[in-house]
Design an enzyme around this catalytic site. Sequence first.
Site, PDB file in Angstrom:
ATOM      1  N   GLY A   1      79.968 -34.567 -57.178  1.00 53.15           N
ATOM      2  CA  GLY A   1      80.055 -35.733 -56.304  1.00 53.15           C
ATOM      3  C   GLY A   1      81.478 -36.089 -55.912  1.00 53.15           C
ATOM      4  O   GLY A   1      81.782 -36.240 -54.732  1.00 53.15           O
TER       5      GLY A   1
ATOM      6  N   SER B   1      69.005 -31.193 -55.329  1.00 52.00           N
ATOM      7  CA  SER B   1      69.270 -32.625 -55.511  1.00 52.00           C
ATOM      8  C   SER B   1      70.765 -32.949 -55.456  1.00 52.00           C
ATOM      9  O   SER B   1      71.153 -34.124 -55.465  1.00 52.00           O
ATOM     10  CB  SER B   1      68.702 -33.101 -56.844  1.00 52.00           C
ATOM     11  OG  SER B   1      69.402 -32.510 -57.915  1.00 52.00           O
ATOM     12  N   ASN B   2      71.636 -31.937 -55.432  1.00 49.74           N
ATOM     13  CA  ASN B   2      73.078 -32.179 -55.308  1.00 49.74           C
ATOM     14  C   ASN B   2      73.471 -32.500 -53.867  1.00 49.74           C
ATOM     15  O   ASN B   2      74.492 -33.128 -53.607  1.00 49.74           O
ATOM     16  CB  ASN B   2      73.890 -30.934 -55.711  1.00 49.74           C
ATOM     17  CG  ASN B   2      73.670 -30.496 -57.148  1.00 49.74           C
ATOM     18  OD1 ASN B   2      73.767 -29.314 -57.451  1.00 49.74           O
ATOM     19  ND2 ASN B   2      73.382 -31.428 -58.033  1.00 49.74           N
ATOM     20  N   LEU B   3      72.672 -32.017 -52.918  1.00 46.40           N
ATOM     21  CA  LEU B   3      73.134 -31.995 -51.518  1.00 46.40           C
ATOM     22  C   LEU B   3      73.210 -33.381 -50.884  1.00 46.40           C
ATOM     23  O   LEU B   3      73.866 -33.557 -49.864  1.00 46.40           O
ATOM     24  CB  LEU B   3      72.230 -31.084 -50.673  1.00 46.40           C
ATOM     25  CG  LEU B   3      72.144 -29.628 -51.166  1.00 46.40           C
ATOM     26  CD1 LEU B   3      71.258 -28.814 -50.251  1.00 46.40           C
ATOM     27  CD2 LEU B   3      73.525 -28.986 -51.277  1.00 46.40           C
TER      28      LEU B   3
ATOM     29  N   LYS C   1      78.418 -23.087 -58.150  1.00 45.65           N
ATOM     30  CA  LYS C   1      79.107 -24.177 -57.459  1.00 45.65           C
ATOM     31  C   LYS C   1      80.573 -23.845 -57.216  1.00 45.65           C
ATOM     32  O   LYS C   1      81.143 -24.226 -56.194  1.00 45.65           O
ATOM     33  CB  LYS C   1      79.042 -25.464 -58.293  1.00 45.65           C
ATOM     34  CG  LYS C   1      77.810 -26.280 -58.082  1.00 45.65           C
ATOM     35  CD  LYS C   1      78.004 -27.657 -58.714  1.00 45.65           C
ATOM     36  CE  LYS C   1      76.716 -28.439 -58.596  1.00 45.65           C
ATOM     37  NZ  LYS C   1      76.802 -29.758 -59.243  1.00 45.65           N
TER      38      LYS C   1
ATOM     39  N   ASN D   1      80.633 -37.241 -67.412  1.00 47.66           N
ATOM     40  CA  ASN D   1      80.178 -37.622 -68.756  1.00 47.66           C
ATOM     41  C   ASN D   1      81.371 -38.034 -69.617  1.00 47.66           C
ATOM     42  O   ASN D   1      82.508 -37.627 -69.374  1.00 47.66           O
ATOM     43  CB  ASN D   1      79.405 -36.475 -69.415  1.00 47.66           C
ATOM     44  CG  ASN D   1      80.288 -35.289 -69.702  1.00 47.66           C
ATOM     45  OD1 ASN D   1      80.995 -35.264 -70.708  1.00 47.66           O
ATOM     46  ND2 ASN D   1      80.297 -34.309 -68.813  1.00 47.66           N
TER      47      ASN D   1
ATOM     48  N   CYS E   1      74.489 -40.833 -63.523  1.00 48.49           N
ATOM     49  CA  CYS E   1      74.006 -40.860 -62.142  1.00 48.49           C
ATOM     50  C   CYS E   1      72.646 -40.163 -62.042  1.00 48.49           C
ATOM     51  O   CYS E   1      71.814 -40.520 -61.212  1.00 48.49           O
ATOM     52  CB  CYS E   1      75.007 -40.197 -61.213  1.00 48.49           C
ATOM     53  SG  CYS E   1      76.513 -41.153 -61.013  1.00 48.49           S
TER      54      CYS E   1
ATOM     55  N   CYS F   1      76.099 -40.872 -91.978  1.00 48.45           N
ATOM     56  CA  CYS F   1      77.482 -40.782 -91.496  1.00 48.45           C
ATOM     57  C   CYS F   1      77.879 -42.173 -91.017  1.00 48.45           C
ATOM     58  O   CYS F   1      77.436 -43.167 -91.593  1.00 48.45           O
ATOM     59  CB  CYS F   1      77.616 -39.728 -90.401  1.00 48.45           C
ATOM     60  SG  CYS F   1      76.627 -40.082 -88.929  1.00 48.45           S
TER      61      CYS F   1
END
Length: 392
Positions: A50, A78-80, A95, A140, A197, A350
């Site tokens: 993005g 779905s990236n486009l 990519k 991320n 996202c 932990c």
Amino acid sequence: MSLPPLVEPAAELTVEEVRRYSRHLIIPDVGMDGQKRLKNAKVLCVGAGGLGSPALMYMAAAGVGTLGIVEFDTVDESNLQRQIIHGQSDIGRSKAESARDSVKEINPLVEVVLHEERLDNDNVMEIFSGYDLIVDGTDNFATRYLVNDAAVLLGKPYVWGSIYRFDGQASVFWAEHGPCYRCLYPEAPPPGMVPSCAEGGVLGVLCASIGSIQVNEAIKLLAGIGEPLVGRLMIYDALEMQYRSVKVRKDPNCAVCGENPTVTELIDYESFCGVVSEEASAAAVGSTITSKQLKEWIDNGEAIDIIDVREVNEYEIVSIPGARLIPKNEFLMGNALQDLPQDKRIVLHCKTGVRSAEVLAVLKSAGFADAVHLGGGVIGWVNQIEPEKPVY
Ligand SMILES: [Zn+2]
């Protein structure tokens, strides 16, 4: 605060370059000198998604001489909706290669270097060291902290951006001249608190709004012009159509760029950000106990062996009564398994339950079927059972 240019100017521009960049050359603040600096610049873009899409396209058009691209993913339909560097015919392609082809189509004079791998502790320092500036287009938290710490440790500036739905943020982090990402966000949000996202959605054009701010700042840093976005956070609200900037101060107690840093080398970012692996989440299903349950087992004298898988310095700050320390790595290396009792139920814990879930997966696959771990870790224990004890 204005800063000196990041890059020395190239010796000259060719006739073709003068023609191509004429609209830059006639801006007094850019001129021949600025364009020559862009030509000599090496910029790394982390991600060709993005933010990486508009960032790479505008940096290519602007004449940044060398563009590195870190990207391991393939183009999905779905990236486009937002990743405009890729097109319909790129679906299923790498990519990185798709982005390189678009960059070359925009400006064949740009040299493109592909790093078709996931950025991690083993490759980040080597990759970053080949560039003047990094543009962070990651999505991320683990990678963001990795990018930040590597940039601080290498003394490199980077332009950061983030996007979610209608909201965007951008800043320039450069520890030598201002704050770093950790000064602004010392702790990663708990896993699941901030949706990605992919989970929450993002307005496609928001990528262009934030990506273009990143390129704007990259050009200013490379050419040494204007007021860089160092020590300021740009906040953009696309629904209200408002940009505002807030001051970000360098934190003297920052873990990586502060006066007494505790992060002096790369750390385990997945565990820092509470990213639980698929194996660990699977192992934890039906094998996670609460602090109350553990307290009952202790009080009833059940046959259990409580094992704390944190590090020794953490164990010294606070621990659960009766717990013994075997750091996580001892399990991952396979050293700790032979010393575990067969006649007692093993209870792992932990700090918050991330590392113990990982160890639980190791124990389950080694045949310790009734092993469990403590959800919420020692922090949850202190909150519910022993509130007088310190947390960290
Ligand atoms: Zn810092």
